[in-house]
Write an enzyme that holds these catalytic residues in place. Sequence first.
Site, PDB file in Angstrom:
ATOM      1  N   GLU A  47       0.841  -1.199   0.000  1.00  0.00           N
ATOM      2  CA  GLU A  47       0.000   0.000   0.000  1.00  0.00           C
ATOM      3  C   GLU A  47       0.875   1.247   0.000  1.00  0.00           C
ATOM      4  O   GLU A  47       1.868   1.333   0.721  1.00  0.00           O
ATOM      5  CB  GLU A  47      -0.886  -0.009   1.253  1.00  0.00           C
ATOM      6  CG  GLU A  47      -1.778   1.215   1.410  1.00  0.00           C
ATOM      7  CD  GLU A  47      -2.612   1.180   2.687  1.00  0.00           C
ATOM      8  OE1 GLU A  47      -3.542   2.004   2.807  1.00  0.00           O
ATOM      9  OE2 GLU A  47      -2.341   0.321   3.565  1.00  0.00           O
ATOM     10  N   LYS A 138      -9.048   3.293  -2.752  1.00  0.00           N
ATOM     11  CA  LYS A 138      -9.522   2.870  -1.436  1.00  0.00           C
ATOM     12  C   LYS A 138     -10.870   3.526  -1.130  1.00  0.00           C
ATOM     13  O   LYS A 138     -11.022   4.740  -1.228  1.00  0.00           O
ATOM     14  CB  LYS A 138      -8.491   3.270  -0.382  1.00  0.00           C
ATOM     15  CG  LYS A 138      -8.636   2.582   0.963  1.00  0.00           C
ATOM     16  CD  LYS A 138      -7.434   2.925   1.849  1.00  0.00           C
ATOM     17  CE  LYS A 138      -7.377   2.052   3.094  1.00  0.00           C
ATOM     18  NZ  LYS A 138      -6.175   2.339   3.909  1.00  0.00           N
ATOM     19  N   CYS A 172      -5.845  -2.831   2.602  1.00  0.00           N
ATOM     20  CA  CYS A 172      -5.767  -2.747   4.059  1.00  0.00           C
ATOM     21  C   CYS A 172      -7.144  -3.007   4.704  1.00  0.00           C
ATOM     22  O   CYS A 172      -7.754  -4.035   4.476  1.00  0.00           O
ATOM     23  CB  CYS A 172      -5.166  -1.408   4.474  1.00  0.00           C
ATOM     24  SG  CYS A 172      -4.358  -1.435   6.103  1.00  0.00           S
TER      25      CYS A 172
END
Length: 317
Positions: A47, A138, A172
């Site tokens: 990430e 995200k 994540c």
Amino acid sequence: MTKSTKFKVAVVQAGSEIMDKEKGVAKTVCLIQEAATQQASIIVFPEAFIPAYPRGMSFGAVVGSRDSEGRKDFRQYWDNSITAPGPETQAIGKAAKQAGAYVVIGVIEKDSTGSQGTLYCTVLFFGPDGELLGKHRKLKPTGSERLIWGQGDGSTLPVFETPYGRLGALICWENYMPLARAAMYDKGIQIYVMPTADGRDTWTSTVRHVAAEGRCFVLSCNQYSTKSMYPEAISSRAEFQELPEEMSRGGSCIAGPLGELIVEPVYGEETILYAELDLDQIVEGQFDFDVAGHYARPDIFQLTVNEKAQKNVVWGN
């Protein structure tokens, strides 16, 4: 498209060239080349690898105020973030083509259209022909990430058909969103990439759960980084005095479709994890559990996914 049931993957656990996109791209290219020497067909990065996951930085913000030095830190972060497509993606794409591999990498992205002040935590997908296949932004930044990153929408939830199975990613803590996982499963994801900044022991449990739930291979990739990797010229540097030298300990790993660890988590070093995967194991795993197939109950539960890009201004004809 001819399928290859057996193939090799590489999970790159390395630290960013923090706040320096040019050095970050150069390091990325070198790591792709290294993984290519081991004949990896899919190469995965963490990430926010370019220009950084800014762990420990406050950007001069507390509830109710932001200071001028923190704004300068954000401008430096913004300056070193990238557009997609752009010159940085061209360089990474060239390396992917030379490697003949799919490359999945976390970046911080500036929108190339409209207002450019918002940054997104994004995963980019490159094909072995060097083309930028697409991106995932995200959906929900976590905690203080919300100060520096915007929210993606449903228009960037791709799963790509490849010779090595269907390839996609959630970033994540998106992987703690059951409905986001359900959307990926419904798209038939087989190579599930989980770039992360979470190095806790509990993260490995999440990796194994997703692999078993989705009956897919999970490639979890985290950075290994230290305080010495951060430039001196950031206002938050003074705040680091009380923090440990090891800022991100790693913990990258690879799990199989029954939830077993194919490669155990690795901590405390920069390294590349390799594994040979076999897609036939997914079918074997789905014999008794197919989350989007015979184990689903659409007569009781249904999920609606809005994949349209969201615009705050819609212009008429």
